[in-house]
Design a protein around this motif. Structure first.
Motif: not given
Length: 470
Positions: A146-167
């Protein structure tokens, strides 16, 4: 002059009448002046518990049958991981998010490098606090997120392993080691040089802080993205490994602003620079949609030129000349809504803001005229930043005046009752979904955009309204 009628939200039996008023043009323009608000239906839909989202296997099967560029669009509060089942608490939370986002758009922090900037080295500012989510596949084979969409933001990104901290997120965090198409953008890349990103151990890095305090930092990568039934290769995006915030349960963000690093800007040949969205009511029985491609441009839409601000060049502005309530054209100067050459004022179309904001003089005039036309309906205390509320408990249907936006080209957009008075708790309290702006900036929020197809044509610089309902 060709006069275009926008009565997109109305059924024949729901309009109490039409009238004709002068809009300052050669001819008079007819439009619906009243609509019926179904109180019981609105409350029933608003208080229902949404169904569980589809499993990954069900989603993959569904994607095969979809239009090649079409995605379901869901409001974040309708998802099970929102943790809000009570309408009042859910709406209160939404108003808190709304207040923070609107304050950033119209308040003292409104600066080019904060609102419309590209991703910069170090920690740059962006909007975030998105209200709608889509589900897409990332990598090969696709790992659905699931990705949030936003007409006020430019970049696409996802959380990636390994991540510290992760939400916390609903799906497993994207694992690059499971994707055969994952590629890191090197510092020597023209992409990294063009947007002046940082460099960490030979990798093109980035960092973003959002206005709600969320942040993410990581590496720019290229990856394969699955949108509905379409596979798009070599999409430049962020692989975020240091994160905080993003309490929706989504795994990242899809920016749809007008910048050069958005998904749309990367594949203009495939989509023609066009995307279209339908925001179903946040308590609707069905989802909305997000669709890409010039072939989905609707026939019969009313087109309004997009304006560009030098202070926020990637933000979507439109020209507004006035407002109407019922059969009354409000005595508000067009200058109140004007976008100046210095980038001050203007009217922003924003999918992440819920409540429409208007400069104080416009808001107070609109509210006063609206209140006088429904003076017989019982009042209720204010709710959050919504200062005009009504007690509709026990009522079946109420007739209320419509509100119309007069665009600078002569077109009119007329709102239905459900886009004006909205339920804020299960006790039947409905509030006027507008609020004052402390500056000259206006924002048309998603509560007013719900129920109509809206098309952004970045290539030609237009936004289209309708004609399809959703």
């Amino acid at each position: 002059m060709l006069l275009l009628l926008l009565s997109l939200f109305f059924f024949t039996n729901s309009c109490a009448g039409q009238t004709t008023i002068s809009s300052g043009h050669t001819h008079a323009i007819p439009f619906p002046t009243h609509d019926n608000l179904n109180v019981k239906k609105s409350l029933s839909q608003a208080t229902q518990i949404p169904p569980l989202p589809k499993t990954q296997e069900e989603f993959k099967d569904e994607s095969r049958n979809k239009s090649s560029w079409k995605l379901n669009l869901l409001h974040r509060d309708e998802l099970p991981f929102s943790n809000f089942t009570d309408l009042g608490r859910r709406f209160q939370s939404r108003m808190r998010r709304d207040a923070r986002r609107a304050a950033h758009l119209i308040g003292a922090k409104y600066e080019a490098e904060e609102l419309g900037a590209e991703v910069v080295s170090g920690l740059g500012w962006d909007l975030g606090i998105a209200e709608y989510v889509v589900r897409i596949g990332v990598g090969t084979p696709p790992q659905y997120q699931y990705l949030e969409i936003d007409t006020g933001s430019n970049l696409m990104w996802v959380q990636c392993q390994p991540c510290k901290p992760c939400f916390p997120q609903y799906d497993p965090v994207f694992d690059p080691t499971r994707s055969s198409s994952f590629a890191i953008v090197p510092c020597s890349s023209t992409i990294c040089n063009r947007i002046h990103l940082g460099c960490t151990r030979g990798r093109c890095s980035y960092g973003i802080v959002y206005i709600d305090g969320s942040y993410n930092m990581g590496t720019m990568v290229q990856e394969t993205i699955t949108f509905g039934g379409t596979v798009v290769r070599d999409v430049t995006m962020g692989c975020s490994q240091t994160n905080q915030g993003m309490v929706t349960g989504a795994g990242g963000l899809l920016g749809l602003a007008g910048g050069s690093m958005t998904f749309m800007a990367q594949i203009p040949g495939q989509t023609g620079g066009v995307f279209s969205y339908c925001l179903a009511s946040w308590h609707a029985e069905s989802s909305g949609s997000l669709e890409f491609g010039r072939e989905i441009i609707p026939v019969g839409a009313v087109w309004v030129p997009l304006l560009r601000s030098i202070r926020a060049p990637t933000t979507y502005y439109i020209g507004l000349s006035g407002l109407g309530v019922g059969n009354i054209k409000l005595p508000i100067s067009e200058d109140v809504f004007r976008l100046t050459e210095q980038g001050n004022g203007g009217v922003i179309m924003d999918i992440g803001t819920s409540v429409t904001r208007l400069p104080k003089v416009a808001y107070e005039t609109l509210r006063y005229i609206y209140m006088t036309q429904i003076a017989t309906i019982p009042r209720a205390p204010s709710f959050s930043q919504l200062d005009t509320c009504y007690d509709l408990n026990g009522l079946g249907t109420v007739q209320v005046p419509t509100i119309s936006f007069f665009f600078t080209g002569g077109q009119i957009w007329t709102l239905a009752a459900k886009n004006i008075l909205i339920p804020v708790n299960k006790r039947g309290i409905f509030c006027f979904a507008f609020a004052p702006s402390p500056t000259g900036i206006s924002i048309i929020g998603n509560l007013q955009q719900q129920g109509i197809q809206i098309t952004i044509d970045n290539s030609n610089g237009f936004v289209g309204f309708g004609p399809n309902n959703c």
